[in-house]
Motif scaffolding. Structure first.
Motif, PDB file in Angstrom:
ATOM      1  N   ILE A 110       0.853  -1.193   0.000  1.00 53.17           N
ATOM      2  CA  ILE A 110       0.000   0.000   0.000  1.00 53.17           C
ATOM      3  C   ILE A 110       0.884   1.237   0.000  1.00 53.17           C
ATOM      4  CG2 ILE A 110      -1.766   1.273   1.280  1.00 53.17           C
ATOM      5  CD1 ILE A 110      -2.684  -1.489   2.356  1.00 53.17           C
ATOM      6  N   LYS A 111       0.740   2.042  -1.050  1.00 51.93           N
ATOM      7  CA  LYS A 111       1.562   3.241  -1.192  1.00 51.93           C
ATOM      8  C   LYS A 111       1.030   4.399  -0.354  1.00 51.93           C
ATOM      9  CE  LYS A 111       3.508   2.228  -5.737  1.00 51.93           C
ATOM     10  NZ  LYS A 111       3.720   0.884  -5.406  1.00 51.93           N
ATOM     11  N   LEU A 124      -2.761   1.232  -4.201  1.00 49.32           N
ATOM     12  CA  LEU A 124      -1.671   0.304  -4.506  1.00 49.32           C
ATOM     13  C   LEU A 124      -0.855   0.800  -5.697  1.00 49.32           C
ATOM     14  CD1 LEU A 124      -3.756  -2.966  -4.172  1.00 49.32           C
ATOM     15  CD2 LEU A 124      -2.280  -1.955  -2.454  1.00 49.32           C
ATOM     16  N   SER A 125      -1.508   1.415  -6.669  1.00 48.95           N
ATOM     17  CA  SER A 125      -0.868   2.001  -7.847  1.00 48.95           C
ATOM     18  C   SER A 125      -1.861   2.993  -8.452  1.00 48.95           C
ATOM     19  CB  SER A 125      -0.492   0.915  -8.862  1.00 48.95           C
ATOM     20  OG  SER A 125      -1.653   0.353  -9.424  1.00 48.95           O
ATOM     21  N   LYS A 126      -1.545   3.506  -9.650  1.00 51.75           N
ATOM     22  CA  LYS A 126      -2.463   4.460 -10.282  1.00 51.75           C
ATOM     23  C   LYS A 126      -3.828   3.848 -10.549  1.00 51.75           C
ATOM     24  CE  LYS A 126       0.731   7.510 -12.656  1.00 51.75           C
ATOM     25  NZ  LYS A 126       1.215   7.983 -13.924  1.00 51.75           N
ATOM     26  N   ALA A 127      -3.849   2.594 -10.947  1.00 50.19           N
ATOM     27  CA  ALA A 127      -5.108   1.968 -11.345  1.00 50.19           C
ATOM     28  C   ALA A 127      -5.630   0.949 -10.339  1.00 50.19           C
ATOM     29  CB  ALA A 127      -4.948   1.299 -12.705  1.00 50.19           C
ATOM     30  N   GLN A 128      -4.878   0.695  -9.274  1.00 50.36           N
ATOM     31  CA  GLN A 128      -5.312  -0.306  -8.304  1.00 50.36           C
ATOM     32  C   GLN A 128      -5.447   0.327  -6.930  1.00 50.36           C
ATOM     33  OE1 GLN A 128      -2.206  -3.237  -8.649  1.00 50.36           O
ATOM     34  NE2 GLN A 128      -3.492  -4.535  -9.917  1.00 50.36           N
ATOM     35  N   ASN A 154       2.125   3.938   9.378  1.00 54.95           N
ATOM     36  CA  ASN A 154       2.460   5.290   8.902  1.00 54.95           C
ATOM     37  C   ASN A 154       1.814   5.630   7.571  1.00 54.95           C
ATOM     38  OD1 ASN A 154       4.085   5.957  11.135  1.00 54.95           O
ATOM     39  ND2 ASN A 154       5.805   4.852  10.233  1.00 54.95           N
ATOM     40  N   LEU A 155       0.582   5.199   7.399  1.00 56.29           N
ATOM     41  CA  LEU A 155      -0.146   5.492   6.158  1.00 56.29           C
ATOM     42  C   LEU A 155      -1.064   6.706   6.321  1.00 56.29           C
ATOM     43  CD1 LEU A 155      -0.897   1.847   5.065  1.00 56.29           C
ATOM     44  CD2 LEU A 155       0.650   3.449   3.966  1.00 56.29           C
ATOM     45  N   ILE A 156      -1.546   6.948   7.546  1.00 61.20           N
ATOM     46  CA  ILE A 156      -2.287   8.174   7.828  1.00 61.20           C
ATOM     47  C   ILE A 156      -1.746   8.769   9.123  1.00 61.20           C
ATOM     48  CG2 ILE A 156      -4.409   7.493   6.619  1.00 61.20           C
ATOM     49  CD1 ILE A 156      -5.669   6.886   9.328  1.00 61.20           C
ATOM     50  N   ALA A 157      -1.988  10.055   9.282  1.00 69.38           N
ATOM     51  CA  ALA A 157      -1.474  10.746  10.494  1.00 69.38           C
ATOM     52  C   ALA A 157      -2.482  10.662  11.626  1.00 69.38           C
ATOM     53  CB  ALA A 157      -1.189  12.201  10.176  1.00 69.38           C
TER      54      ALA A 157
END
Length: 157
Positions: A110-111, A124-128, A154-157
């Motif tokens: 997960i980006k 996950l990516s531009k299209a996912q 550390n994906l949200i604050a």
């Protein structure tokens, strides 16, 4: 602790709309070039500059709309649009079609993550991406636990 959700199906129209909004949010700077071209119409009055700028923006949006619509039609992506339940823990998000079929998504895949007013949006990516509406969670404690997982990773604050 494992969070188990209700079954949820991502509609193709929802996917296309959300993907288009996300690409515009990430690539807003692309609009600056055509606006600069349109501003040339004030220096050299010509409708070519304005129509060219509009055409560039329309073609760009059309390109992405076709890409995201194509994703919904591909056979290997059909699984994304099936009804599935999610099991979320500290190691992974397990997307389950039934008790025997599922696909794990590790947290490091997960980006970015975003919490909107009615859902979690895990890119996950531009299209996912994974869209988890709040209504699929069984109780408020599951939502708090999901927030805790996202903060720990550390994906949200």
């Amino acid at each position: 602790m494992i969070i188990k959700t209700k079954k949820y199906k991502l509609e193709t129209s929802t996917y296309i709309k959300m993907a288009m909004l996300e690409i515009l949010r990430k690539q807003w700077w692309f609009i600056i070039g055509p606006i600069a071209i349109a501003c040339l119409a004030f220096i050299w009055p010509s409708w070519w500059f304005i129509s060219g700028a509009i055409l560039i923006v329309v073609l760009y949006l059309l390109f992405w709309a076709v890409q995201f619509t194509g994703v919904t039609q591909l056979e290997q992506n059909k699984i994304i649009f099936e009804k599935m339940a999610y099991e979320i823990d500290g190691r992974q998000i397990l997307m389950k079609i039934n008790e025997k079929q599922g696909m794990p998504v590790n947290w490091d895949m997960i980006k970015t993550a975003k919490k909107t007013k009615d859902a979690y949006f895990l890119s996950l990516s531009k299209a996912q991406f994974i869209h988890l509406p709040f209504r699929i969670f069984n109780n408020p404690n599951d939502l708090k636990m999901m927030d805790a997982y996202l903060k720990r990773k550390n994906l949200i604050a």
